[in-house]
Write a protein that holds these residues in place. Structure first.
Motif, PDB file in Angstrom:
ATOM      1  N   GLU A  75      11.991  27.362  19.039  1.00 29.39           N
ATOM      2  CA  GLU A  75      13.296  26.873  19.481  1.00 29.39           C
ATOM      3  C   GLU A  75      13.389  25.347  19.407  1.00 29.39           C
ATOM      4  O   GLU A  75      14.436  24.800  19.055  1.00 29.39           O
ATOM      5  CB  GLU A  75      13.579  27.374  20.897  1.00 29.39           C
ATOM      6  N   ALA A  76      12.283  24.651  19.727  1.00 28.31           N
ATOM      7  CA  ALA A  76      12.316  23.189  19.665  1.00 28.31           C
ATOM      8  C   ALA A  76      12.369  22.698  18.225  1.00 28.31           C
ATOM      9  O   ALA A  76      13.030  21.696  17.925  1.00 28.31           O
ATOM     10  CB  ALA A  76      11.099  22.610  20.384  1.00 28.31           C
TER      11      ALA A  76
ATOM     12  N   PHE B  83       8.602  28.135  22.453  1.00 22.85           N
ATOM     13  CA  PHE B  83       8.956  26.717  22.473  1.00 22.85           C
ATOM     14  C   PHE B  83       8.894  26.126  21.068  1.00 22.85           C
ATOM     15  O   PHE B  83       9.784  25.379  20.651  1.00 22.85           O
ATOM     16  CB  PHE B  83       8.017  25.956  23.406  1.00 22.85           C
TER      17      PHE B  83
ATOM     18  N   ARG C 245      15.811  21.591  25.513  1.00 23.73           N
ATOM     19  CA  ARG C 245      14.666  22.315  26.092  1.00 23.73           C
ATOM     20  C   ARG C 245      14.524  22.079  27.593  1.00 23.73           C
ATOM     21  O   ARG C 245      13.422  22.231  28.142  1.00 23.73           O
ATOM     22  CB  ARG C 245      13.349  21.956  25.389  1.00 23.73           C
TER      23      ARG C 245
ATOM     24  N   THR D 250      15.914  26.017  30.447  1.00 24.36           N
ATOM     25  CA  THR D 250      16.039  27.129  29.503  1.00 24.36           C
ATOM     26  C   THR D 250      15.403  28.414  30.015  1.00 24.36           C
ATOM     27  O   THR D 250      15.628  29.478  29.434  1.00 24.36           O
ATOM     28  CB  THR D 250      15.396  26.772  28.154  1.00 24.36           C
TER      29      THR D 250
END
Length: 257
Positions: free
Chosen positions: A29-30, A26, A11, A14
């Motif tokens: 994707e995290a 976030f 992260r 990005t």
């Protein structure tokens, strides 16, 4: 890169500076990063950062609807009339949310008012609760302001000496002023005012330090009520912090001696 000590980081780097950060993106994707790390038989370490992003990542948190037209109108008001107008409007509609956000965070004020406009419900009713979606052991370092504030001042001076102004000037060419998130970031926002001739160098550094101290206090206010956080008080030497963190993990996992 040298400071990462060969440990994979996620992260970072990005978004382009003209892209708006999204807590929903976030979260998605995290969480995928954490799942991939876990699948490799390893443990992810989350280091933050924004309290909202941290909670959105770890806790059960669903996102209310959004409307680009409503958001753009609120952002325009924030630009033209200042965040104080938005804050007073939010305080009248949802005092809890206004108290949590504060009068200076234009982006979150806009989001709160957008949600109220679209749902008719208080923004605070949709904030994450202390209930894990991604189980975690949370450790907080509680550093006294008498120690923290001088470290913030030294950090700002180091940023300035190591080329903050040149960095911001370069990023202008990549659309920094068009990025809602990046241009308002502490450090960038004040340096843009310096490049515009609004502030001299000393005043710019002082304002960056002031806003960083404010951010640190907001982080403390955000995490302090969370009963799941194990606080490490007092030590600032890295080896002392590491030992205290290891002890906290041992207690949380039932392996304390």
């Amino acid at each position: 890169m040298a400071e990462r000590l060969g440990i994979p980081h996620h992260r970072l780097d990005t978004l382009a500076v003209d892209e708006d950060a999204s807590v929903a993106r976030f979260q998605r994707e995290a969480r995928a990063d954490i799942a991939a790390i876990t699948a490799r038989g390893l443990h992810a370490i989350v280091v933050g950062g924004s309290g909202l992003y941290h909670r959105a990542l770890l806790d059960r948190f669903e996102f209310p609807p959004t409307d680009p037209a409503v958001r753009a109108a609120l952002e325009a008001r924030g630009e033209d009339e200042g965040p104080g107008v938005l804050y007073r409007e939010l305080a009248a509609a949802d005092p809890e949310a206004a108290s949590s956000i504060g009068p200076a965070n234009t982006k979150r004020l806009v989001r709160a008012l957008e949600v109220i406009h679209l749902t008719g419900k208080p923004f605070s009713s949709g904030l994450p609760r202390h209930e894990y979606e991604v189980p975690a052991i949370q450790i907080g370092l509680d550093v006294d302001h008498a120690i923290l504030d001088p470290r913030i001042d030294a950090r700002v001076e180091a940023m300035w000496e190591q080329g903050l102004v040149d960095e911001v000037r370069t990023l202008e060419g990549h659309g920094l002023r068009d990025g809602v998130t990046a241009r308002r970031a502490v450090g960038y926002a004040e340096t843009l005012r310096y490049l515009d001739g609004e502030l001299d160098a000393e005043a710019t550094r002082a304002l960056i330090a002031q806003h960083t101290r404010r951010l640190a206090r907001k982080q403390r206010q955000w995490f302090r009520p969370d009963p799941r956080v194990a606080w490490i008080a007092g030590p600032v030497d890295p080896s002392d912090v590491a030992r205290a963190a290891a002890d906290a993990i041992a207690v949380a996992t039932g392996h304390a001696r």
